[in-house]
Motif scaffolding. Sequence first.
Motif, PDB file in Angstrom:
ATOM      1  N   LYS A   1       0.799  -1.228   0.000  1.00 21.84           N
ATOM      2  CA  LYS A   1       0.000   0.000   0.000  1.00 21.84           C
ATOM      3  C   LYS A   1       0.834   1.281   0.000  1.00 21.84           C
ATOM      4  CE  LYS A   1      -3.759  -2.035   2.720  1.00 21.84           C
ATOM      5  NZ  LYS A   1      -4.418  -2.000   4.044  1.00 21.84           N
ATOM      6  N   VAL A   2       2.072   1.209   0.426  1.00 20.54           N
ATOM      7  CA  VAL A   2       2.917   2.398   0.563  1.00 20.54           C
ATOM      8  C   VAL A   2       4.212   2.221  -0.231  1.00 20.54           C
ATOM      9  CG1 VAL A   2       2.007   2.997   2.848  1.00 20.54           C
ATOM     10  CG2 VAL A   2       4.029   1.530   2.673  1.00 20.54           C
ATOM     11  N   GLN A   3       4.867   3.346  -0.500  1.00 23.76           N
ATOM     12  CA  GLN A   3       6.196   3.286  -1.099  1.00 23.76           C
ATOM     13  C   GLN A   3       7.150   2.731  -0.044  1.00 23.76           C
ATOM     14  OE1 GLN A   3       5.801   7.583  -1.792  1.00 23.76           O
ATOM     15  NE2 GLN A   3       6.844   7.188  -3.730  1.00 23.76           N
ATOM     16  N   VAL A   4       8.164   2.012  -0.490  1.00 27.33           N
ATOM     17  CA  VAL A   4       9.117   1.388   0.426  1.00 27.33           C
ATOM     18  C   VAL A   4      10.426   2.177   0.372  1.00 27.33           C
ATOM     19  CG1 VAL A   4      10.339  -0.737   1.030  1.00 27.33           C
ATOM     20  CG2 VAL A   4       8.013  -0.851   0.099  1.00 27.33           C
ATOM     21  N   PHE A   5      10.796   2.770   1.510  1.00 28.56           N
ATOM     22  CA  PHE A   5      11.983   3.626   1.614  1.00 28.56           C
ATOM     23  C   PHE A   5      13.210   2.994   0.968  1.00 28.56           C
ATOM     24  CE2 PHE A   5      15.850   4.062   4.296  1.00 28.56           C
ATOM     25  CZ  PHE A   5      16.242   5.318   3.876  1.00 28.56           C
ATOM     26  N   GLN A   6      13.484   1.751   1.290  1.00 32.86           N
ATOM     27  CA  GLN A   6      14.693   1.088   0.812  1.00 32.86           C
ATOM     28  C   GLN A   6      14.666   0.830  -0.700  1.00 32.86           C
ATOM     29  OE1 GLN A   6      12.880   0.251   3.455  1.00 32.86           O
ATOM     30  NE2 GLN A   6      14.204  -0.146   5.201  1.00 32.86           N
ATOM     31  N   LYS A   7      13.503   0.912  -1.325  1.00 31.12           N
ATOM     32  CA  LYS A   7      13.352   0.524  -2.723  1.00 31.12           C
ATOM     33  C   LYS A   7      12.890   1.654  -3.639  1.00 31.12           C
ATOM     34  CE  LYS A   7      12.374  -4.209  -1.371  1.00 31.12           C
ATOM     35  NZ  LYS A   7      13.426  -4.932  -2.068  1.00 31.12           N
ATOM     36  N   ASP A   8      12.795   2.856  -3.120  1.00 32.54           N
ATOM     37  CA  ASP A   8      12.261   3.968  -3.895  1.00 32.54           C
ATOM     38  C   ASP A   8      13.122   5.204  -3.666  1.00 32.54           C
ATOM     39  OD1 ASP A   8      10.707   6.100  -4.957  1.00 32.54           O
ATOM     40  OD2 ASP A   8       8.865   4.997  -4.535  1.00 32.54           O
ATOM     41  N   SER A   9      13.633   5.790  -4.723  1.00 29.75           N
ATOM     42  CA  SER A   9      14.540   6.933  -4.585  1.00 29.75           C
ATOM     43  C   SER A   9      13.831   8.282  -4.638  1.00 29.75           C
ATOM     44  CB  SER A   9      15.620   6.875  -5.665  1.00 29.75           C
ATOM     45  OG  SER A   9      15.014   6.941  -6.935  1.00 29.75           O
ATOM     46  N   SER A  10      12.521   8.311  -4.853  1.00 26.97           N
ATOM     47  CA  SER A  10      11.828   9.586  -4.966  1.00 26.97           C
ATOM     48  C   SER A  10      11.811  10.346  -3.639  1.00 26.97           C
ATOM     49  CB  SER A  10      10.400   9.396  -5.495  1.00 26.97           C
ATOM     50  OG  SER A  10       9.642   8.643  -4.586  1.00 26.97           O
ATOM     51  N   LEU A  11      11.753  11.653  -3.719  1.00 22.07           N
ATOM     52  CA  LEU A  11      11.819  12.506  -2.529  1.00 22.07           C
ATOM     53  C   LEU A  11      10.551  12.453  -1.686  1.00 22.07           C
ATOM     54  CD1 LEU A  11      13.676  15.662  -3.861  1.00 22.07           C
ATOM     55  CD2 LEU A  11      14.585  13.799  -2.457  1.00 22.07           C
ATOM     56  N   ASP A  12       9.445  11.963  -2.247  1.00 21.02           N
ATOM     57  CA  ASP A  12       8.206  11.911  -1.464  1.00 21.02           C
ATOM     58  C   ASP A  12       8.024  10.591  -0.710  1.00 21.02           C
ATOM     59  OD1 ASP A  12       7.700  10.424  -3.783  1.00 21.02           O
ATOM     60  OD2 ASP A  12       5.602  11.037  -3.883  1.00 21.02           O
ATOM     61  N   VAL A  13       8.985   9.690  -0.823  1.00 19.16           N
ATOM     62  CA  VAL A  13       8.888   8.422  -0.093  1.00 19.16           C
ATOM     63  C   VAL A  13       9.197   8.664   1.387  1.00 19.16           C
ATOM     64  CG1 VAL A  13      11.274   7.629  -0.457  1.00 19.16           C
ATOM     65  CG2 VAL A  13       9.486   5.966  -0.120  1.00 19.16           C
ATOM     66  N   PRO A  14       8.391   8.088   2.286  1.00 19.57           N
ATOM     67  CA  PRO A  14       8.666   8.257   3.717  1.00 19.57           C
ATOM     68  C   PRO A  14       9.959   7.560   4.141  1.00 19.57           C
ATOM     69  CG  PRO A  14       6.416   7.485   3.357  1.00 19.57           C
ATOM     70  CD  PRO A  14       7.142   7.359   2.053  1.00 19.57           C
ATOM     71  N   VAL A  15      10.651   8.185   5.055  1.00 19.97           N
ATOM     72  CA  VAL A  15      11.749   7.531   5.768  1.00 19.97           C
ATOM     73  C   VAL A  15      11.205   7.161   7.146  1.00 19.97           C
ATOM     74  CG1 VAL A  15      14.132   7.728   6.580  1.00 19.97           C
ATOM     75  CG2 VAL A  15      13.421   8.929   4.506  1.00 19.97           C
ATOM     76  N   CYS A  16      10.416   8.066   7.729  1.00 18.78           N
ATOM     77  CA  CYS A  16       9.686   7.814   8.967  1.00 18.78           C
ATOM     78  C   CYS A  16       8.202   7.770   8.609  1.00 18.78           C
ATOM     79  CB  CYS A  16       9.947   8.922   9.989  1.00 18.78           C
ATOM     80  SG  CYS A  16       8.912   8.788  11.460  1.00 18.78           S
ATOM     81  N   TYR A  17       7.617   6.592   8.683  1.00 20.56           N
ATOM     82  CA  TYR A  17       6.237   6.384   8.264  1.00 20.56           C
ATOM     83  C   TYR A  17       5.223   6.881   9.284  1.00 20.56           C
ATOM     84  CZ  TYR A  17       7.957   3.630   4.378  1.00 20.56           C
ATOM     85  OH  TYR A  17       8.588   3.240   3.224  1.00 20.56           O
ATOM     86  N   CYS A  18       5.579   6.891  10.539  1.00 20.88           N
ATOM     87  CA  CYS A  18       4.632   7.301  11.584  1.00 20.88           C
ATOM     88  C   CYS A  18       4.441   8.814  11.629  1.00 20.88           C
ATOM     89  CB  CYS A  18       5.083   6.791  12.950  1.00 20.88           C
ATOM     90  SG  CYS A  18       5.116   4.991  13.064  1.00 20.88           S
ATOM     91  N   PHE A  19       5.508   9.560  11.392  1.00 25.07           N
ATOM     92  CA  PHE A  19       5.463  11.004  11.589  1.00 25.07           C
ATOM     93  C   PHE A  19       5.764  11.790  10.315  1.00 25.07           C
ATOM     94  CE2 PHE A  19       6.666   8.885  15.571  1.00 25.07           C
ATOM     95  CZ  PHE A  19       5.452   9.040  16.217  1.00 25.07           C
ATOM     96  N   ASP A  20       5.622  11.129   9.162  1.00 28.53           N
ATOM     97  CA  ASP A  20       5.669  11.754   7.849  1.00 28.53           C
ATOM     98  C   ASP A  20       6.951  12.522   7.556  1.00 28.53           C
ATOM     99  OD1 ASP A  20       4.582  12.223   5.316  1.00 28.53           O
ATOM    100  OD2 ASP A  20       3.769  14.163   5.936  1.00 28.53           O
ATOM    101  N   TRP A  21       8.080  11.915   7.859  1.00 32.71           N
ATOM    102  CA  TRP A  21       9.362  12.502   7.448  1.00 32.71           C
ATOM    103  C   TRP A  21       9.780  11.821   6.157  1.00 32.71           C
ATOM    104  CZ3 TRP A  21      11.375  16.853   9.041  1.00 32.71           C
ATOM    105  CH2 TRP A  21      10.998  17.348  10.277  1.00 32.71           C
ATOM    106  N   THR A  22       9.594  12.519   5.046  1.00 32.90           N
ATOM    107  CA  THR A  22       9.964  11.996   3.741  1.00 32.90           C
ATOM    108  C   THR A  22      11.428  12.328   3.453  1.00 32.90           C
ATOM    109  OG1 THR A  22       9.355  14.029   2.590  1.00 32.90           O
ATOM    110  CG2 THR A  22       7.620  12.338   2.854  1.00 32.90           C
ATOM    111  N   LYS A  23      11.957  11.720   2.401  1.00 32.34           N
ATOM    112  CA  LYS A  23      13.323  12.046   1.979  1.00 32.34           C
ATOM    113  C   LYS A  23      13.438  13.542   1.681  1.00 32.34           C
ATOM    114  CE  LYS A  23      14.532   7.524   0.110  1.00 32.34           C
ATOM    115  NZ  LYS A  23      14.966   6.751  -1.058  1.00 32.34           N
ATOM    116  N   GLY A  24      12.422  14.109   1.040  1.00 33.59           N
ATOM    117  CA  GLY A  24      12.432  15.528   0.703  1.00 33.59           C
ATOM    118  C   GLY A  24      12.423  16.432   1.925  1.00 33.59           C
ATOM    119  N   LYS A  25      11.590  16.092   2.909  1.00 31.09           N
ATOM    120  CA  LYS A  25      11.534  16.902   4.136  1.00 31.09           C
ATOM    121  C   LYS A  25      12.842  16.806   4.913  1.00 31.09           C
ATOM    122  CE  LYS A  25       6.547  16.727   4.943  1.00 31.09           C
ATOM    123  NZ  LYS A  25       5.496  16.234   5.852  1.00 31.09           N
ATOM    124  N   LEU A  26      13.427  15.633   4.947  1.00 26.55           N
ATOM    125  CA  LEU A  26      14.717  15.475   5.632  1.00 26.55           C
ATOM    126  C   LEU A  26      15.801  16.256   4.888  1.00 26.55           C
ATOM    127  CD1 LEU A  26      14.554  11.706   6.609  1.00 26.55           C
ATOM    128  CD2 LEU A  26      14.343  13.663   8.141  1.00 26.55           C
TER     129      LEU A  26
END
Length: 153
Positions: free
Chosen positions: A79-104
């Motif tokens: 159902k969700v993008q997988v951090f380890q398998k997706d290089s896009s900036l909108d993929v979550p790194v922290c799924y609980c608190f919505d820290w995406t690659k772009g926000k980080l």
Amino acid sequence: MSDCCKSNDLSSETSKLEVCPSCNVDGKKVKIITLKSLLKPMALNSLNANLDHYFCSTSNCEVVYFDSEKKSYFKSDIKVQVFQKDSSLDVPVCYCFDWTKGKLQQSVQNELASQPVEQIRKNIKANRCGCEVNNPQGSCCLANVTTFIDQLS
């Protein structure tokens, strides 16, 4: 929710490894609740909840989960993008608190790299995380967040 982020000490139950049938890299055992939460309905229909299941973190492998009989669940089954398998900036790194690659990345650029980690730790301390049902790897994301930030710095 369980205490998934409260301790770095993994029991032998959750740290058992099995080899991914696609990339032949060790996968990490995950709880069945993780798959029940994150598999799309069609994939969930074929889940054998009585088997052990594993997470494959290999970035170029399409398999996300596989079971002890080597049945695989692919990125398209989740159902969700997988951090380890997706290089896009909108993929979550922290799924609980919505820290995406772009926000980080923005935090680092604005010299606020410690803020995401502090915010996540505060939420962990308040027992707000639900990594076992939100994060495809089924465990705490904090190591992923700090590693990602370190790679940007």
